[in-house]
Motif scaffolding. Structure first.
Motif, mmCIF file in Angstrom:
data_model
loop_
_atom_site.group_PDB
_atom_site.id
_atom_site.type_symbol
_atom_site.label_atom_id
_atom_site.label_comp_id
_atom_site.label_asym_id
_atom_site.label_seq_id
_atom_site.Cartn_x
_atom_site.Cartn_y
_atom_site.Cartn_z
ATOM 1 N N ILE B 4 0.846 -1.191 0.000
ATOM 2 C CA ILE B 4 0.000 0.000 0.000
ATOM 3 C C ILE B 4 0.881 1.241 0.000
ATOM 4 C CG2 ILE B 4 -1.843 1.224 1.228
ATOM 5 C CD1 ILE B 4 -2.300 -1.539 2.692
ATOM 6 N N CYS B 23 -4.464 6.842 -1.791
ATOM 7 C CA CYS B 23 -4.073 5.518 -1.326
ATOM 8 C C CYS B 23 -4.165 4.546 -2.498
ATOM 9 C CB CYS B 23 -4.976 5.076 -0.184
ATOM 10 S SG CYS B 23 -4.626 3.418 0.452
ATOM 11 N N VAL B 25 -3.267 0.549 -3.840
ATOM 12 C CA VAL B 25 -2.949 -0.819 -3.429
ATOM 13 C C VAL B 25 -2.499 -1.603 -4.658
ATOM 14 C CG1 VAL B 25 -3.790 -2.827 -2.158
ATOM 15 C CG2 VAL B 25 -4.852 -0.601 -1.814
ATOM 16 N N MET B 32 -11.572 -1.049 1.982
ATOM 17 C CA MET B 32 -10.557 -0.030 2.251
ATOM 18 C C MET B 32 -11.093 0.886 3.337
ATOM 19 S SD MET B 32 -9.092 0.940 -1.537
ATOM 20 C CE MET B 32 -7.636 1.792 -0.952
ATOM 21 N N ARG B 70 -13.756 6.321 -4.021
ATOM 22 C CA ARG B 70 -13.184 4.998 -4.276
ATOM 23 C C ARG B 70 -13.677 4.558 -5.656
ATOM 24 N NH1 ARG B 70 -13.170 -0.786 -1.283
ATOM 25 N NH2 ARG B 70 -11.622 -1.653 -2.690
ATOM 26 N N SER B 76 -8.164 4.824 -3.548
ATOM 27 C CA SER B 76 -9.118 5.646 -2.797
ATOM 28 C C SER B 76 -8.451 6.969 -2.456
ATOM 29 C CB SER B 76 -9.543 4.948 -1.506
ATOM 30 O OG SER B 76 -10.431 5.755 -0.741
ATOM 31 N N CYS B 93 -4.473 4.828 5.456
ATOM 32 C CA CYS B 93 -5.442 3.958 4.812
ATOM 33 C C CYS B 93 -5.073 2.511 5.117
ATOM 34 C CB CYS B 93 -5.540 4.207 3.324
ATOM 35 S SG CYS B 93 -4.167 3.618 2.349
ATOM 36 N N VAL B 95 -6.388 -1.804 4.221
ATOM 37 C CA VAL B 95 -7.168 -2.686 3.349
ATOM 38 C C VAL B 95 -7.398 -4.012 4.040
ATOM 39 C CG1 VAL B 95 -6.177 -1.590 1.307
ATOM 40 C CG2 VAL B 95 -5.199 -3.725 2.145
#
Lengths: 110, 114
Positions: B4, B23, B25, B32, B70, B76, B93, B95
């Motif tokens: 992340i 953020c 991933v 999230m 998102r 996001s 953030c 996940v």
């Protein structure tokens, strides 16, 4: 509501000392339990977890056992190192999210 | 575990302005989340970022102050609007993958409001 209580810090130990950080949780349901570690200036890293009673999570020499009877998940390490200096957070799962304790700052002196 | 990243890693902003934190991933994830960590404090959940719909905010946090987007399963944003010094915090953030119960966190964005 759901909550997590962990021992107040800061904790200062000498290298190779034994570490215990106490953590208790509210006993609604059977939550998953976690320990996270935050090194200075960094985000949180998952250290270990346990998902049911009597499970023992372990990683990097740290251990914690899910104790349903005492609603506890104490973190232990037999011999701490200077590199273990960080803030440790106990957390419990709650409806898909996490509830964190206030964190315990550990300082290990050489 | 997922990798992340967050941008920016830190910022100093003036009172009354807004900052958007990103953020990203490296894999698709179901859930999230956005957290705030005030100086010397624990983490407080701001909201769950829902893909394709409005975020779900925790008590004490509102969309006008912390709008969240998102657009897909790997990205996001959190905006901190009309900032005041009380908004000075680390914003993280996290996940959670489908079927898993642990969360993985980004490195955080350290925000200082002057």
């Amino acid at each position: 509501g759901d909550s997590v209580t962990q021992m107040e810090g800061p904790v200062t130990l000498s290298e190779e000392a034994f570490l215990t950080i106490n953590c208790t949780y509210t006993a609604t349901g059977y939550p998953s339990l976690f320990w996270y570690v935050q090194y200075p200036g960094e985000g949180l890293q998952l250290l270990l977890k346990a998902t049911k009673a009597d499970d023992k999570g372990s990683n990097k020499g740290f251990e914690a056992t899910y104790r349903k009877e005492t609603t506890s998940f104490h973190l232990e390490k037999g011999s701490v190192q200077v590199s273990d200096s960080a803030v440790y957070f106990c957390a419990r799962g709650s409806q898909g999210n996490l509830i964190f304790g206030k964190g315990t700052k550990l300082s290990v002196k050489p | 575990s997922a990798v992340i990243s967050q941008k920016p890693s830190r910022d100093i902003c003036q009172r009354g302005t807004s900052l958007t934190i990103q953020c990203q991933v490296d894999s698709q994830v179901t859930m999230m989340f956005w957290y705030r960590q005030q100086p010397g404090q624990s983490l407080t959940l701001i909201a769950t970022a829902n893909q394709g719909s409005e975020a779900t905010y925790e008590s004490g946090f509102v969309i006008d102050k912390f709008p969240i987007s998102r657009p897909n399963l790997t990205f996001s944003t959190l905006t901190v609007s009309n900032m005041s010094p009380e908004d000075s915090s680390i914003y993280l953030c996290s996940v959670r993958a489908s079927g898993r119960n642990e969360q993985y966190f980004g490195p955080g964005t350290r925000l200082t409001v002057t």
